[in-house]
Design a protein around this motif. Structure first.
Motif, short mmCIF file in Angstrom:
data_model
loop_
_atom_site.label_atom_id
_atom_site.label_comp_id
_atom_site.label_asym_id
_atom_site.label_seq_id
_atom_site.Cartn_x
_atom_site.Cartn_y
_atom_site.Cartn_z
N TYR A 21 56.13 -84.11 -36.54
CA TYR A 21 57.17 -85.06 -36.91
C TYR A 21 56.55 -86.45 -37.06
CZ TYR A 21 61.89 -87.00 -36.91
OH TYR A 21 63.07 -87.63 -37.26
N PRO A 22 56.98 -87.24 -38.05
CA PRO A 22 56.40 -88.57 -38.24
C PRO A 22 56.43 -89.42 -36.97
CG PRO A 22 57.78 -88.01 -40.09
CD PRO A 22 57.98 -86.93 -39.07
N ARG A 80 56.56 -85.08 -31.06
CA ARG A 80 56.16 -85.42 -32.43
C ARG A 80 54.80 -84.83 -32.79
NH1 ARG A 80 58.95 -90.09 -34.83
NH2 ARG A 80 60.78 -90.47 -33.56
N THR A 135 55.30 -96.83 -41.11
CA THR A 135 56.10 -97.30 -42.24
C THR A 135 56.09 -96.30 -43.39
OG1 THR A 135 54.20 -98.55 -43.06
CG2 THR A 135 55.80 -99.74 -41.71
N ASP A 136 55.03 -95.49 -43.51
CA ASP A 136 54.97 -94.51 -44.60
C ASP A 136 55.52 -93.14 -44.20
OD1 ASP A 136 52.97 -93.61 -42.95
OD2 ASP A 136 51.38 -93.70 -44.45
N GLY A 137 55.98 -93.00 -42.94
CA GLY A 137 56.57 -91.75 -42.49
C GLY A 137 55.60 -90.59 -42.35
N SER A 138 54.33 -90.89 -42.13
CA SER A 138 53.33 -89.82 -42.05
C SER A 138 52.92 -89.56 -40.60
CB SER A 138 52.10 -90.21 -42.87
OG SER A 138 51.47 -91.32 -42.28
N THR A 139 52.14 -88.51 -40.44
CA THR A 139 51.56 -88.18 -39.15
C THR A 139 50.20 -87.52 -39.37
OG1 THR A 139 51.81 -86.96 -37.08
CG2 THR A 139 52.74 -85.95 -39.05
#
Length: 88
Positions: free
Chosen positions: A49-50, A44, A54-58
């Motif tokens: 990759y997230p 990741r 919960t917000d799908g960020s990285t």
């Protein structure tokens, strides 16, 4: 059989910031109980990759700007990363 050791959660935002401040330097990201978990986090980080937030960020952006390696330890697997300065 004993329970796995509970480890503190890695602060990926702080780690990503520290890596960007020191391009090319390997820094530890965190220790994981299983090799599978460590390999997943390493993937990741490398791909941007997230991380499952919960917000799908990285914080590891752009994709391809980080390299990773794993190291077996007595209690599990440690992930190291380094910032390469830009997308590969």
């Amino acid at each position: 059989m004993s329970r796995p050791t509970k480890r503190p959660h890695a602060d990926h935002t702080a780690v990503a910031h520290a890596l960007r401040q020191q391009p090319g330097v390997w820094l530890p990201v965190g220790d994981y109980n299983s090799r599978v978990s460590a390999d997943n986090i390493a993937y990741r980080i490398r791909t941007g990759y997230p991380l499952g937030n919960t917000d799908g960020s990285t914080p590891y952006q752009p994709a391809g700007a980080y390299e990773t390696r794993t190291e077996l330890t007595e209690d599990g697997t440690r992930v190291h990363a380094r910032y390469t300065g830009g997308a590969a």
